[in-house]
Motif scaffolding. Structure first.
Motif, PDB file in Angstrom:
ATOM      1  N   THR A   1       3.221 -13.544  -3.973  1.00 57.87           N
ATOM      2  CA  THR A   1       2.846 -12.132  -3.859  1.00 57.87           C
ATOM      3  C   THR A   1       4.079 -11.240  -3.951  1.00 57.87           C
ATOM      4  O   THR A   1       4.057 -10.189  -4.610  1.00 57.87           O
ATOM      5  CB  THR A   1       2.109 -11.878  -2.529  1.00 57.87           C
ATOM      6  OG1 THR A   1       0.978 -12.747  -2.437  1.00 57.87           O
ATOM      7  CG2 THR A   1       1.635 -10.429  -2.435  1.00 57.87           C
TER       8      THR A   1
ATOM      9  N   ALA B   1       6.042  -5.626 -10.421  1.00 55.42           N
ATOM     10  CA  ALA B   1       5.337  -4.341 -10.506  1.00 55.42           C
ATOM     11  C   ALA B   1       6.245  -3.151 -10.223  1.00 55.42           C
ATOM     12  O   ALA B   1       5.902  -2.016 -10.546  1.00 55.42           O
ATOM     13  CB  ALA B   1       4.160  -4.330  -9.532  1.00 55.42           C
TER      14      ALA B   1
ATOM     15  N   ASP C   1      -7.523 -10.942  -0.992  1.00 59.86           N
ATOM     16  CA  ASP C   1      -6.556 -11.965  -0.605  1.00 59.86           C
ATOM     17  C   ASP C   1      -6.409 -12.048   0.912  1.00 59.86           C
ATOM     18  O   ASP C   1      -6.333 -13.132   1.497  1.00 59.86           O
ATOM     19  CB  ASP C   1      -5.194 -11.675  -1.241  1.00 59.86           C
ATOM     20  CG  ASP C   1      -5.159 -11.989  -2.736  1.00 59.86           C
ATOM     21  OD1 ASP C   1      -6.092 -12.680  -3.196  1.00 59.86           O
ATOM     22  OD2 ASP C   1      -4.216 -11.551  -3.403  1.00 59.86           O
TER      23      ASP C   1
ATOM     24  N   LEU D   1       0.821  -1.205   0.000  1.00 67.01           N
ATOM     25  CA  LEU D   1       0.000   0.000   0.000  1.00 67.01           C
ATOM     26  C   LEU D   1       0.857   1.259   0.000  1.00 67.01           C
ATOM     27  O   LEU D   1       0.522   2.247  -0.660  1.00 67.01           O
ATOM     28  CB  LEU D   1      -0.926  -0.016   1.227  1.00 67.01           C
ATOM     29  CG  LEU D   1      -2.029  -1.076   1.200  1.00 67.01           C
ATOM     30  CD1 LEU D   1      -2.688  -1.206   2.580  1.00 67.01           C
ATOM     31  CD2 LEU D   1      -3.082  -0.744   0.148  1.00 67.01           C
TER      32      LEU D   1
ATOM     33  N   HIS E   1       0.560  -3.212  -5.593  1.00 64.63           N
ATOM     34  CA  HIS E   1      -0.418  -4.288  -5.702  1.00 64.63           C
ATOM     35  C   HIS E   1      -1.806  -3.660  -5.763  1.00 64.63           C
ATOM     36  O   HIS E   1      -2.086  -2.726  -5.009  1.00 64.63           O
ATOM     37  CB  HIS E   1      -0.299  -5.213  -4.488  1.00 64.63           C
ATOM     38  CG  HIS E   1      -0.798  -6.603  -4.721  1.00 64.63           C
ATOM     39  ND1 HIS E   1      -2.127  -6.913  -4.828  1.00 64.63           N
ATOM     40  CD2 HIS E   1      -0.123  -7.774  -4.868  1.00 64.63           C
ATOM     41  CE1 HIS E   1      -2.262  -8.213  -5.018  1.00 64.63           C
ATOM     42  NE2 HIS E   1      -1.061  -8.759  -5.055  1.00 64.63           N
ATOM     43  N   PRO E   2      -2.698  -4.159  -6.656  1.00 67.01           N
ATOM     44  CA  PRO E   2      -4.057  -3.610  -6.713  1.00 67.01           C
ATOM     45  C   PRO E   2      -4.746  -3.720  -5.349  1.00 67.01           C
ATOM     46  O   PRO E   2      -4.749  -4.786  -4.725  1.00 67.01           O
ATOM     47  CB  PRO E   2      -4.751  -4.494  -7.754  1.00 67.01           C
ATOM     48  CG  PRO E   2      -3.653  -5.046  -8.587  1.00 67.01           C
ATOM     49  CD  PRO E   2      -2.480  -5.213  -7.667  1.00 67.01           C
ATOM     50  N   VAL E   3      -5.323  -2.622  -4.895  1.00 62.62           N
ATOM     51  CA  VAL E   3      -5.907  -2.571  -3.547  1.00 62.62           C
ATOM     52  C   VAL E   3      -7.041  -3.577  -3.388  1.00 62.62           C
ATOM     53  O   VAL E   3      -7.121  -4.280  -2.373  1.00 62.62           O
ATOM     54  CB  VAL E   3      -6.404  -1.134  -3.242  1.00 62.62           C
ATOM     55  CG1 VAL E   3      -7.142  -1.102  -1.901  1.00 62.62           C
ATOM     56  CG2 VAL E   3      -5.243  -0.166  -3.222  1.00 62.62           C
ATOM     57  N   GLU E   4      -7.930  -3.665  -4.374  1.00 59.99           N
ATOM     58  CA  GLU E   4      -9.078  -4.572  -4.266  1.00 59.99           C
ATOM     59  C   GLU E   4      -8.624  -6.028  -4.163  1.00 59.99           C
ATOM     60  O   GLU E   4      -9.147  -6.810  -3.353  1.00 59.99           O
ATOM     61  CB  GLU E   4     -10.020  -4.409  -5.472  1.00 59.99           C
ATOM     62  CG  GLU E   4     -10.675  -3.052  -5.582  1.00 59.99           C
ATOM     63  CD  GLU E   4      -9.766  -1.996  -6.194  1.00 59.99           C
ATOM     64  OE1 GLU E   4      -8.612  -2.342  -6.582  1.00 59.99           O
ATOM     65  OE2 GLU E   4     -10.191  -0.828  -6.275  1.00 59.99           O
ATOM     66  N   THR E   5      -7.631  -6.385  -4.976  1.00 63.55           N
ATOM     67  CA  THR E   5      -7.107  -7.753  -4.945  1.00 63.55           C
ATOM     68  C   THR E   5      -6.440  -8.044  -3.611  1.00 63.55           C
ATOM     69  O   THR E   5      -6.620  -9.126  -3.018  1.00 63.55           O
ATOM     70  CB  THR E   5      -6.088  -7.965  -6.082  1.00 63.55           C
ATOM     71  OG1 THR E   5      -6.715  -7.666  -7.330  1.00 63.55           O
ATOM     72  CG2 THR E   5      -5.597  -9.410  -6.104  1.00 63.55           C
ATOM     73  N   LEU E   6      -5.683  -7.085  -3.113  1.00 68.63           N
ATOM     74  CA  LEU E   6      -4.990  -7.249  -1.843  1.00 68.63           C
ATOM     75  C   LEU E   6      -5.986  -7.454  -0.699  1.00 68.63           C
ATOM     76  O   LEU E   6      -5.803  -8.330   0.157  1.00 68.63           O
ATOM     77  CB  LEU E   6      -4.126  -6.017  -1.568  1.00 68.63           C
ATOM     78  CG  LEU E   6      -3.204  -6.075  -0.349  1.00 68.63           C
ATOM     79  CD1 LEU E   6      -2.188  -7.208  -0.495  1.00 68.63           C
ATOM     80  CD2 LEU E   6      -2.485  -4.734  -0.165  1.00 68.63           C
TER      81      LEU E   6
ATOM     82  N   GLN F   1       2.402   1.294  -3.534  1.00 61.62           N
ATOM     83  CA  GLN F   1       1.437   1.084  -4.623  1.00 61.62           C
ATOM     84  C   GLN F   1       1.932   0.007  -5.595  1.00 61.62           C
ATOM     85  O   GLN F   1       1.993   0.216  -6.810  1.00 61.62           O
ATOM     86  CB  GLN F   1       1.175   2.398  -5.360  1.00 61.62           C
ATOM     87  CG  GLN F   1       0.595   3.476  -4.460  1.00 61.62           C
ATOM     88  CD  GLN F   1       0.356   4.788  -5.175  1.00 61.62           C
ATOM     89  OE1 GLN F   1       0.893   5.037  -6.262  1.00 61.62           O
ATOM     90  NE2 GLN F   1      -0.469   5.638  -4.589  1.00 61.62           N
TER      91      GLN F   1
ATOM     92  N   ARG G   1       5.078 -10.955  -7.561  1.00 58.20           N
ATOM     93  CA  ARG G   1       4.214 -10.030  -8.315  1.00 58.20           C
ATOM     94  C   ARG G   1       4.573  -8.579  -7.994  1.00 58.20           C
ATOM     95  O   ARG G   1       4.581  -7.716  -8.881  1.00 58.20           O
ATOM     96  CB  ARG G   1       2.740 -10.304  -7.994  1.00 58.20           C
ATOM     97  CG  ARG G   1       2.190 -11.568  -8.627  1.00 58.20           C
ATOM     98  CD  ARG G   1       0.670 -11.606  -8.605  1.00 58.20           C
ATOM     99  NE  ARG G   1       0.150 -11.650  -7.235  1.00 58.20           N
ATOM    100  CZ  ARG G   1      -0.060 -12.768  -6.558  1.00 58.20           C
ATOM    101  NH1 ARG G   1       0.215 -13.948  -7.123  1.00 58.20           N
ATOM    102  NH2 ARG G   1      -0.545 -12.734  -5.335  1.00 58.20           N
TER     103      ARG G   1
END
Length: 435
Positions: A196, A203, A152, A139, A144-149, A142, A199
């Motif tokens: 994770t 990113a 998960d 976070l 990792h996509p917030v919604e996916t995180l 930035q 990924r």
């Protein structure tokens, strides 16, 4: 002359056996307190990290603070572990105050499942803390996509919940079963953690971000339960973690440092042999700390050298036999050595909380249980002066009459211990389950 020598020999053997029992009790007491300190140190570190994450205005606590619910979940789990450790400490203190060494060991065995639950729970909570720290890094940078995180983290919490619930149950059977499920769960979570991280590495937009990520993840995993299980990062990135394992000559798992230290082995050896900790739970802890090579093994399997280093042996295995119930037969009756119909009497003498009369039950074969209660008909049995409940209450009340005051809790336990030996009742307590 021969008879005199025989008496002296018997007395010498008796004194030697008593000294050995006392030494065993002292060793178990010291080992138990050492294990308590180690687990308490782990929970204190986790508590500090959770407080830090919640207090920050960035990362996990940024925005509307929606991710803080996952830190709160960690705090909730930490509470029951701390409560178990506090109760185990009180029981250890009570054990140290009792005169009879067998009763000292028996009280430590009552405390054992509480220490087991906190020990395994803290290992699992350390994994959860790793994911919280990873989410914090993602976070902040930035990556990792917030919604996916968020999804998960929710899914992983649901994976942890059944095991955490079982560990917090205070039921030894549930704790032992849950502990054996923890290594494969940690193995799965370790794989997810590594995926994770990869990924997030991909990113990262430039070398500077990769270096920041490396530094952050190394901090995350410094005290991690998963530190020996994580693979190395992609060759194009700086090395993160990656430690080879080997088995030393004494069967203790080794990495670039000792994974299961000689001091820890010595602690649990005493506790396993004394029946305070069960080998399946200790084995699960070893497998978790020894890394991916051991996480993949089936339940309870450890190399023979490791088992022997932890104190495995026929006597230890017999101490934790499930009995006839394990073979599908009915559960042996549980005998209250402190008669439950006199619960109020015992409460006035300090038997409350974790020292409640329901904690002082012993599994007996049905014939033995009926014999100490004067036969199958309990009403007729109560007319026999030697019936357990009648006998033990008379002994305790007579002692109070002699002293002219109420007995202390420790005095009660010493009298009970003496009578248990006479009646050949094993000093291995198990909580009342309503059977």
């Amino acid at each position: 002359m021969t008879a005199t020598l025989l008496v002296l020999l018997l007395l010498s053997q008796s004194d030697s056996a008593e000294r050995e029992t006392r030494q065993r009790a002292v060793s178990a007491q010291l080992a138990f307190r050492g294990a308590l300190r180690e687990v308490s140190g782990s929970t204190r570190r986790i508590s500090g990290e959770l407080a830090r994450l919640k207090a920050s205005s960035r990362g996990l606590a940024s925005g509307n603070g929606v991710f803080l619910r996952y830190a709160d979940y960690g705090v909730t789990q930490l509470r029951w572990m701390e409560a178990q450790l506090a109760a185990a400490t009180r029981l250890a203190n009570a054990a140290s105050e009792v005169e009879d060494p067998d009763m000292q060991l028996a009280l430590l065995r009552v405390a054992g499942p509480r220490l087991e639950a906190a020990m395994v729970g803290s290992l699992l909570l350390a994994v959860w803390l790793d994911f919280l720290n990873l989410a914090d890094v993602a976070l902040r940078q930035q990556l990792h996509p917030v919604e996916t995180l968020f999804a998960d983290m929710w899914r992983r919490q649901e994976m942890l919940e059944p095991t955490m619930t079982a560990l917090s149950s205070r039921e030894h059977g549930q704790v032992e079963a849950a502990a054996q499920d923890v290594p494969p769960l940690v193995g799965h979570l370790t794989s997810e953690f590594a995926a994770t991280v990869e990924r997030m590495r991909v990113a990262a937009e430039n070398l500077q971000k990769v270096l920041l990520l490396k530094e952050a993840i190394e901090t995350v995993t410094m005290l991690s339960t998963m530190r020996l299980s994580l693979p190395s990062m992609h060759p194009s990135a700086p090395t993160l973690v990656g430690i080879g394992l080997a088995v030393g000559g004494d069967g203790v798992m080794m990495g670039t440092r000792i994974v299961v230290s000689a001091e820890w082995v010595e602690l649990v050896r005493h506790l396993v042999r004394a029946g305070v900790l069960s080998l399946p739970v200790v084995s699960a802890a070893v497998r978790i700390q020894a890394g991916q090579a051991m996480l993949a093994r089936a339940h309870g399997e450890l190399p023979r050298g490791v088992r022997e280093a932890l104190g495995d042996g026929p006597k230890v295995r017999a101490m934790h036999e499930t009995g006839k119930a394990g073979a599908g037969m009915s559960e042996p009756p549980r005998h209250h050595v402190l008669p439950k119909e006199f619960r109020e009497w015992f409460e006035k003498r300090g038997f409350t909380g974790e020292m409640d009369v329901d904690q002082f039950c012993v599994k007996l074969e049905r014939a033995h249980h009926e014999a100490i209660h004067g036969g199958g008909n309990w009403k007729l049995g109560r007319t026999w002066p030697g019936e357990w409940n009648r006998m033990i209450m008379k002994a305790l009340q007579d002692a109070e009459l002699r002293l002219g005051r109420l007995l202390t809790r420790n005095e009660v336990l010493d009298i009970v211990a003496e009578r248990m030996k006479v009646y050949k009742i094993p000093m291995n307590f198990t909580p009342w389950g309503g059977q």
